[in-house]
Write an enzyme that holds these catalytic residues in place. Structure first.
Site, short mmCIF file in Angstrom:
data_model
loop_
_atom_site.label_atom_id
_atom_site.label_comp_id
_atom_site.label_asym_id
_atom_site.label_seq_id
_atom_site.Cartn_x
_atom_site.Cartn_y
_atom_site.Cartn_z
N TYR A 11 5.06 38.95 -25.42
CA TYR A 11 6.28 39.09 -26.70
C TYR A 11 7.22 37.53 -26.94
O TYR A 11 6.42 37.03 -27.99
CB TYR A 11 6.63 40.05 -26.46
CG TYR A 11 8.31 40.59 -27.23
CD1 TYR A 11 8.02 40.83 -28.81
CD2 TYR A 11 8.96 41.40 -26.57
CE1 TYR A 11 9.07 41.18 -29.16
CE2 TYR A 11 9.98 41.42 -28.24
CZ TYR A 11 10.35 41.44 -29.26
OH TYR A 11 11.33 41.91 -30.68
N SER A 124 18.01 37.19 -18.25
CA SER A 124 18.34 37.96 -18.95
C SER A 124 19.84 37.98 -18.72
O SER A 124 20.03 37.83 -17.20
CB SER A 124 17.83 38.72 -18.03
OG SER A 124 18.40 40.02 -18.65
N TYR A 148 13.52 43.72 -10.55
CA TYR A 148 13.82 42.92 -11.28
C TYR A 148 15.26 42.05 -11.65
O TYR A 148 14.78 40.80 -11.61
CB TYR A 148 13.13 43.71 -13.10
CG TYR A 148 13.50 42.81 -14.26
CD1 TYR A 148 12.86 41.60 -14.21
CD2 TYR A 148 14.89 43.28 -14.99
CE1 TYR A 148 12.87 40.84 -15.29
CE2 TYR A 148 14.99 42.40 -15.41
CZ TYR A 148 13.83 41.07 -16.67
OH TYR A 148 13.57 40.16 -17.49
N LYS A 152 15.94 37.60 -11.38
CA LYS A 152 16.50 36.31 -12.13
C LYS A 152 17.65 35.90 -11.70
O LYS A 152 17.99 34.65 -11.81
CB LYS A 152 17.20 37.81 -13.47
CG LYS A 152 15.77 38.03 -15.13
CD LYS A 152 14.97 36.41 -14.88
CE LYS A 152 13.71 37.80 -15.46
NZ LYS A 152 12.24 36.26 -15.80
P1 NAD Z 1 6.05 39.77 -21.82
O1 NAD Z 1 5.87 40.94 -20.41
O2 NAD Z 1 5.55 40.22 -23.08
O3 NAD Z 1 5.45 38.66 -21.62
C1 NAD Z 1 5.70 37.78 -20.15
C2 NAD Z 1 4.27 37.14 -20.15
O4 NAD Z 1 4.01 36.60 -18.62
C3 NAD Z 1 3.20 38.13 -20.17
O5 NAD Z 1 1.70 37.89 -21.74
C4 NAD Z 1 2.49 38.06 -18.89
O6 NAD Z 1 0.93 38.11 -19.12
C5 NAD Z 1 3.04 36.72 -17.85
N1 NAD Z 1 2.86 36.74 -16.89
C6 NAD Z 1 3.16 37.14 -15.94
N2 NAD Z 1 3.21 37.47 -14.47
C7 NAD Z 1 2.55 35.86 -14.28
C8 NAD Z 1 1.94 35.20 -13.99
N3 NAD Z 1 2.19 35.50 -12.44
N4 NAD Z 1 0.92 34.53 -14.50
C9 NAD Z 1 1.30 33.77 -15.73
N5 NAD Z 1 1.27 35.02 -16.66
C10 NAD Z 1 2.02 35.76 -16.52
O7 NAD Z 1 7.45 39.48 -21.35
P2 NAD Z 1 8.47 39.34 -22.58
O8 NAD Z 1 9.26 40.35 -23.54
O9 NAD Z 1 7.83 38.08 -23.81
O10 NAD Z 1 9.76 38.60 -21.95
C11 NAD Z 1 9.78 37.23 -21.32
C12 NAD Z 1 10.26 36.49 -20.30
O11 NAD Z 1 11.67 37.03 -20.87
C13 NAD Z 1 9.69 36.93 -19.10
O12 NAD Z 1 10.86 36.02 -18.00
C14 NAD Z 1 11.39 38.57 -19.45
O13 NAD Z 1 11.61 38.77 -18.26
C15 NAD Z 1 12.56 37.76 -19.69
N6 NAD Z 1 13.58 38.47 -20.42
C16 NAD Z 1 12.98 39.63 -21.61
C17 NAD Z 1 13.94 40.71 -21.96
C18 NAD Z 1 13.46 41.70 -23.50
O14 NAD Z 1 13.81 42.79 -23.30
N7 NAD Z 1 11.93 41.13 -23.34
C19 NAD Z 1 15.53 40.19 -21.55
C20 NAD Z 1 15.56 39.74 -21.06
C21 NAD Z 1 14.66 38.62 -20.46
C1 UD1 Z 2 16.92 47.42 -20.41
C2 UD1 Z 2 16.64 47.04 -19.63
C3 UD1 Z 2 17.42 45.58 -18.66
C4 UD1 Z 2 16.79 44.41 -19.42
C5 UD1 Z 2 17.11 45.22 -21.34
C6 UD1 Z 2 16.40 44.14 -22.66
C7 UD1 Z 2 16.84 48.81 -17.46
C8 UD1 Z 2 17.58 49.86 -16.85
N1 UD1 Z 2 17.12 48.05 -18.28
O1 UD1 Z 2 18.83 47.28 -20.64
O2 UD1 Z 2 17.30 44.99 -17.28
O3 UD1 Z 2 17.12 43.71 -19.39
O4 UD1 Z 2 16.13 45.96 -21.48
O5 UD1 Z 2 14.63 44.33 -22.65
O6 UD1 Z 2 15.25 49.75 -18.43
N2 UD1 Z 2 17.89 54.23 -24.97
C9 UD1 Z 2 18.10 55.38 -24.81
N3 UD1 Z 2 16.86 56.38 -24.82
C10 UD1 Z 2 15.09 55.70 -24.42
C11 UD1 Z 2 15.73 54.16 -24.75
C12 UD1 Z 2 16.67 54.13 -24.71
O7 UD1 Z 2 18.81 56.12 -25.59
O8 UD1 Z 2 14.06 55.96 -24.90
C13 UD1 Z 2 18.71 53.43 -24.97
C14 UD1 Z 2 19.26 53.57 -23.49
O9 UD1 Z 2 20.66 54.24 -22.19
C15 UD1 Z 2 20.84 51.96 -24.18
C16 UD1 Z 2 19.97 51.88 -25.58
O10 UD1 Z 2 19.27 52.36 -25.06
O11 UD1 Z 2 21.94 52.63 -24.56
C17 UD1 Z 2 19.43 50.28 -24.86
O12 UD1 Z 2 17.87 50.39 -23.39
P1 UD1 Z 2 17.07 49.52 -23.64
O13 UD1 Z 2 16.04 49.17 -25.10
O14 UD1 Z 2 16.44 49.95 -22.55
O15 UD1 Z 2 17.90 48.14 -22.85
P2 UD1 Z 2 18.82 47.91 -21.69
O16 UD1 Z 2 19.82 49.26 -21.41
O17 UD1 Z 2 19.59 47.07 -22.15
#
Ligand code: NAD
Ligand code: UD1
Length: 352
Positions: A11, A124, A148, A152
């Site tokens: 993503y 994160s 998780y 990080k």
């Molecule tokens: P995502 O799962 O869409 O993308 C991660 C990608 O890494 C995927 O395409 C997956 O196939 C690939 N991948 C995972 N393990 C691998 C491995 N061992 N070798 C090669 N490829 C591998 O996730 P995202 O939402 O794009 O997140 C990207 C990064 O940001 C992640 O490290 C995630 O933990 C971090 N992050 C995401 C969020 C969020 O809310 N999306 C929030 C905070 C941090």
């Molecule tokens: C989640 C992850 C966090 C990650 C972040 C960004 C958990 C416990 N934490 O956090 O580690 O860094 O996403 O990817 O999963 N909510 C609802 N109904 C739902 C889903 C969510 O009410 O079906 C509420 C939650 O309680 C929260 C808000 O929406 O208040 C956002 O939730 P979410 O999108 O899961 O993000 P985080 O809780 O911040």
């Protein structure tokens, strides 16, 4: 000279690849598709009209990684690859520690062997755990509360140790708040596997008719309406933040953490209202018990990123919802174009 983008099919990675290609960078993507689809790479090409080299390699395969560094002149790395589901990490901690930590160790070892010491890492806001106050700034004590989040936090510590062992490294630890939204083209976006854990994908799947209703997790938090508050950030703003961080790591040495957020919090009910407004669809919802381990209010102090990276998030909540909706309505089954699925009233997906 090129940039290696790990997890570039995912993503946030795919959106960052688009911004990098549009800005004229030469990129090499590595992904094992454990949480993404090859189609996202086709879409990156379609949006940008540019090509790139791709390797289907797992970061746990160190030999595979090494060949990428032999075959390409890599100048810096953006490291997105990792597993990211909190619930899954509680059930399968070893899988998370192995994939996220060993994957990062392999990457850093290969980088070191090839003299590549510039790294932008996807951390994160989850590393802050349950903060004592808001807004959260980078100096707050860290205290991730699940496997998780601990991967990080541990990786941040490993990367800091690496810099302290060799001051030639330059590392940005980007602590994302809550990325949502999608590219304006509606061609790339978030495509979660199965039932989404996060709020925005769930809301948009309810709006498009794939899910029956949204469970709102708790309404007794100390927020304006009692529901949980988060700092939602447009994924394109986040992608641009990576380019700013890349410039910084290419120009200076050090290890630094940056919050990437807007500094503004929205509650669950506010997010529902905004989404209903832009989509014109009703989002049925019901209040249920708080999600175990959830925190109430979380938003960033993003000043350090502004001052040191020259970055701020420009896109507002309406644009985030509009872009999420465009992606969802154009791709009701994500990248899986031919899936023919429907949803029953207890959120079970059935093929029709
Ligand atoms: P995502 O799962 O869409 O993308 C991660 C990608 O890494 C995927 O395409 C997956 O196939 C690939 N991948 C995972 N393990 C691998 C491995 N061992 N070798 C090669 N490829 C591998 O996730 P995202 O939402 O794009 O997140 C990207 C990064 O940001 C992640 O490290 C995630 O933990 C971090 N992050 C995401 C969020 C969020 O809310 N999306 C929030 C905070 C941090
Ligand atoms: C989640 C992850 C966090 C990650 C972040 C960004 C958990 C416990 N934490 O956090 O580690 O860094 O996403 O990817 O999963 N909510 C609802 N109904 C739902 C889903 C969510 O009410 O079906 C509420 C939650 O309680 C929260 C808000 O929406 O208040 C956002 O939730 P979410 O999108 O899961 O993000 P985080 O809780 O911040």
């Amino acid at each position: 000279m090129g940039l290696l983008i790990t997890g570039g099919a995912g993503y946030i990675g795919s959106h960052t690849c688009v911004e990098l290609l549009n800005a004229g960078y030469h990129i090499v993507i590595v992904d094992n598709f454990s949480n993404s689809k090859p189609e996202s790479l086709n879409r990156i090409r379609r949006i940008t009209g540019k090509d790139f080299t791709f390797y289907n390699v797992d970061l746990l395969d160190k030999d595979g990684l090494e060949s990428i560094f032999y075959e390409n002149e890599i100048e810096a790395v953006m490291h997105f690859a990792g597993l990211k589901s909190v619930g899954e990490s509680v059930a399968l901690p070893l899988r998370y520690y192995l994939n996220n930590i060993t994957g990062t160790l392999n990457l850093c070892e290969v980088m070191k062997e090839h003299g590549v010491k510039q790294l932008v890492f996807s951390s994160s806001a989850t590393v802050y755990g349950n903060p004592d106050s808001v807004p959260i700034d980078e100096g707050f004590t860290l205290g991730a509360t699940n496997p998780y989040g601990r991967t990080k936090q541990m990786i941040e510590e490993i990367l800091s140790d690496l810099f302290h062992s060799d001051n030639e490294w330059s590392i940005a630890l980007l602590r994302y708040f809550n990325p949502i939204g999608a590219h304006k083209s509606g061609l790339i976006g978030e495509d979660p596997n199965g039932i989404p854990n996060n709020l925005m994908p769930f809301i948009s799947q309810v709006a498009v008719g794939k899910r029956y209703e949204l469970n709102v997790f708790g309404d007794n938090y100390p927020s304006r309406d009692g529901t949980g508050v988060r700092d939602y950030i447009h994924v394109v703003d986040l992608a641009i933040g990576h380019i700013k961080a890349l410039k910084k790591v290419l120009e200076t040495k050090g290890v630094d953490a940056y919050n990437l957020g807007t500094g503004i919090g929205y509650s669950v009910l506010e997010m529902i209202k905004n989404f209903e407004k832009v989509s014109g669809r009703k989002i049925p919802c019901k209040i249920v018990d708080p999600r175990p381990g959830d925190i109430g209010i979380c938003y960033a102090n993003p000043v350090k990123a502004k001052e040191e990276l020259g970055w701020i998030a420009y896109r507002g909540i309406e644009e985030m919802c509009e872009d999420t909706w465009r992606w969802q309505i154009n791709n009701p089954n994500g990248y899986e174009e031919h899936a023919n699925l429907t949803i029953t009233n207890n959120n079970i997906i059935q093929e029709v």
